[in-house]
Design a protein around this motif. Structure first.
Motif, PDB file in Angstrom:
ATOM      1  N   ASN A  54     -14.091   6.221  28.756  1.00  0.00           N
ATOM      2  CA  ASN A  54     -12.736   5.273  29.122  1.00  0.00           C
ATOM      3  C   ASN A  54     -11.644   6.104  28.410  1.00  0.00           C
ATOM      4  OD1 ASN A  54     -11.073   2.843  28.110  1.00  0.00           O
ATOM      5  ND2 ASN A  54     -11.899   2.328  30.053  1.00  0.00           N
ATOM      6  N   THR A  56      -7.276   5.079  28.448  1.00  0.00           N
ATOM      7  CA  THR A  56      -6.378   4.400  29.004  1.00  0.00           C
ATOM      8  C   THR A  56      -5.129   4.893  29.097  1.00  0.00           C
ATOM      9  OG1 THR A  56      -7.432   2.258  27.525  1.00  0.00           O
ATOM     10  CG2 THR A  56      -4.680   2.090  28.538  1.00  0.00           C
ATOM     11  N   LYS A  61      -2.428  -1.263  30.799  1.00  0.00           N
ATOM     12  CA  LYS A  61      -3.611  -1.545  31.900  1.00  0.00           C
ATOM     13  C   LYS A  61      -2.863  -1.816  33.126  1.00  0.00           C
ATOM     14  CE  LYS A  61      -6.873  -3.483  28.748  1.00  0.00           C
ATOM     15  NZ  LYS A  61      -7.897  -4.504  28.476  1.00  0.00           N
ATOM     16  N   LYS A  62      -1.462  -2.035  33.063  1.00  0.00           N
ATOM     17  CA  LYS A  62      -0.878  -2.520  34.239  1.00  0.00           C
ATOM     18  C   LYS A  62       0.203  -1.514  34.920  1.00  0.00           C
ATOM     19  CE  LYS A  62       2.850  -5.298  34.112  1.00  0.00           C
ATOM     20  NZ  LYS A  62       3.950  -4.603  34.967  1.00  0.00           N
ATOM     21  N   ALA A  69      -1.661  -7.146  35.679  1.00  0.00           N
ATOM     22  CA  ALA A  69      -2.756  -6.406  35.639  1.00  0.00           C
ATOM     23  C   ALA A  69      -3.798  -7.008  36.721  1.00  0.00           C
ATOM     24  CB  ALA A  69      -3.447  -6.097  34.087  1.00  0.00           C
ATOM     25  N   ASP A  71      -7.781  -7.395  38.237  1.00  0.00           N
ATOM     26  CA  ASP A  71      -9.032  -7.334  37.899  1.00  0.00           C
ATOM     27  C   ASP A  71      -9.978  -7.223  39.130  1.00  0.00           C
ATOM     28  OD1 ASP A  71     -11.848  -7.791  36.787  1.00  0.00           O
ATOM     29  OD2 ASP A  71     -11.268  -9.578  36.065  1.00  0.00           O
ATOM     30  N   ASP A 156      -3.662   1.225  40.057  1.00  0.00           N
ATOM     31  CA  ASP A 156      -4.408   0.414  39.242  1.00  0.00           C
ATOM     32  C   ASP A 156      -5.406   1.251  38.210  1.00  0.00           C
ATOM     33  OD1 ASP A 156      -3.002  -1.984  40.082  1.00  0.00           O
ATOM     34  OD2 ASP A 156      -4.379  -1.737  41.691  1.00  0.00           O
ATOM     35  N   TYR A 157      -6.227   1.801  38.997  1.00  0.00           N
ATOM     36  CA  TYR A 157      -7.180   2.710  38.102  1.00  0.00           C
ATOM     37  C   TYR A 157      -7.185   4.361  38.572  1.00  0.00           C
ATOM     38  CZ  TYR A 157      -9.006  -1.866  37.000  1.00  0.00           C
ATOM     39  OH  TYR A 157      -9.011  -3.252  36.219  1.00  0.00           O
ATOM     40  N   ASN A 265     -10.282   4.885  33.499  1.00  0.00           N
ATOM     41  CA  ASN A 265      -9.883   3.670  32.969  1.00  0.00           C
ATOM     42  C   ASN A 265     -10.582   2.424  33.174  1.00  0.00           C
ATOM     43  OD1 ASN A 265      -8.610   3.545  35.593  1.00  0.00           O
ATOM     44  ND2 ASN A 265      -6.629   2.884  34.655  1.00  0.00           N
ATOM     45  N   THR A 267     -13.921  -0.067  32.792  1.00  0.00           N
ATOM     46  CA  THR A 267     -14.498  -0.680  31.813  1.00  0.00           C
ATOM     47  C   THR A 267     -16.020  -0.948  32.369  1.00  0.00           C
ATOM     48  OG1 THR A 267     -14.284  -2.788  32.131  1.00  0.00           O
ATOM     49  CG2 THR A 267     -12.736  -1.854  30.513  1.00  0.00           C
ATOM     50  N   ASN A 270     -15.815  -3.608  34.795  1.00  0.00           N
ATOM     51  CA  ASN A 270     -15.250  -3.217  36.176  1.00  0.00           C
ATOM     52  C   ASN A 270     -16.389  -2.504  37.058  1.00  0.00           C
ATOM     53  OD1 ASN A 270     -12.065  -2.183  34.312  1.00  0.00           O
ATOM     54  ND2 ASN A 270     -12.524  -4.303  35.282  1.00  0.00           N
TER      55      ASN A 270
END
Length: 338
Positions: A54, A56, A61-62, A69, A71, A156-157, A265, A267, A270
């Motif tokens: 991981n 960041t 996160k956003k 953010a 999910d 987002d990711y 990024n 988790t 996620n």
């Protein structure tokens, strides 16, 4: 104007790996394809690996294109998959493959667009240049912001990995079964020409052979279209092979390879929530960024067609239901005023 890169380096890099636009889409997807049977010791190991890989983003996160953010458990979201021709664990330098994918929670569908490494884009703070240089100039954050600006879609990711991950993961799966359309030879992962020879027909491929299968282009009479179909076949083969933990006899090796050769990024929570998309093999829409070859200052670029870029941006925007999100926020504001 684009920054100049020494021509000898460009030619050497291009000979080795220029034609692998979507090869690493396969490995990016593995972050959720192997979760079908996650339990017990495997889940514990995966949790450990997720923590170690991981990383960041500096922005947090956003995405700046989001009000808040998202999910994966309850929202539509996007992921930028990046493949780097980097054999060690630093995961630095240029990207050889970039794939932007969006995921819709309601119909469990996935849309993907591959961005050719030589695509001419605006790199924030660096001007017009090849998108492959965005990661070299500013790492993951700059690569993400470049893609966001290109399509006006939030990233987002992200997941980034290298050749070693592709090869080692497929080897840990004891290979994947595909249908080779015709005999051909291709270079290996170190750039040595004609080292991999594949014969026509159904067969099991190891990691090096699978990489050659998705990279080959010039010997295919159908060019990029034929290569795209082979890459789709690789994805389907990986899904079939890794859909159940029982099919991964060497999953420790898989996790060790991911831990060494991948950053993301996501988790652990996620990743587990992405299990609901493992049945999306028949609901993956792959879009192609149309364009043309061009030269600026004697340097080759892929010039994306503006209408194609806009169409893809609109498609991804709709898939993320960004318009509905904006409308909902507007309604909330109006109600608040009343």
């Amino acid at each position: 104007m684009a920054n100049e890169i020494p021509q000898t380096r460009v030619r050497r890099r291009r000979r080795r790996s220029r034609r692998i636009f979507r090869a690493f889409m396969v490995i990016g997807l593995l972050s959720f394809l192997i979760l079908g049977g996650a339990a017990g010791y495997f889940a514990w190991k995966l949790s450990d690996v997720a923590a170690d890989t991981n990383e960041t983003l500096e922005r947090g996160k956003k995405s700046d294109l989001r009000d808040e953010a998202v999910d994966p458990k309850q929202d539509n979201f996007s992921v930028l998959f990046m493949g780097l021709d980097d054999r060690d664990s630093t995961l630095e330098g240029r990207t050889d493959a970039m794939v932007l994918a969006t995921f819709n929670k309601d119909n469990k569908s996935v849309k993907m667009v591959s961005i050719p490494r030589d695509t001419l884009v605006n790199i924030p703070g660096h001007g017009e240049d090849k998108i492959t240089h965005s990661h070299a100039y500013g790492g993951t954050d700059l690569a993400v912001s470049t893609v966001e600006e290109m399509f006006d879609v939030p990233v987002d990711y992200y997941v980034k990995l290298n050749f070693n991950a592709f090869i080692e993961i497929i080897n840990a799966l004891d290979g994947i079964e595909v249908n080779v359309p015709f005999d051909f030879t291709e270079q290996d992962s170190t750039g040595k020409h004609d080292q991999i020879a594949l014969k026509e027909g159904e067969q099991m491929l190891d990691g090096e052979e699978a990489l050659a299968f998705v990279r080959m282009r010039k010997q295919d009479p159908r060019g990029d279209l034929g290569r795209g179909e082979r890459q789709q076949e690789i994805i389907e083969a990986l899904i079939r092979r890794s859909a159940s933990i029982s099919s991964i006899r060497n999953y420790d090796d898989v996790l060790q390879s991911i831990e060494k050769h991948m950053k993301m990024n996501f988790t652990f929570g996620n990743l587990i929530s992405l299990h609901r998309y493992t049945g999306s093999i028949d609901n993956i829409d792959q879009m192609q960024l149309e364009g043309s070859d061009t030269y600026l200052g004697g340097v080759y670029y892929y010039q994306p067609a503006e209408q194609s870029r806009l169409n893809i941006a609109a498609n991804l925007h709709e898939h993320l239901e960004m318009d509905e999100e904006t409308a909902d926020n507007s309604d909330d504001s109006a109600n608040a005023e009343e």
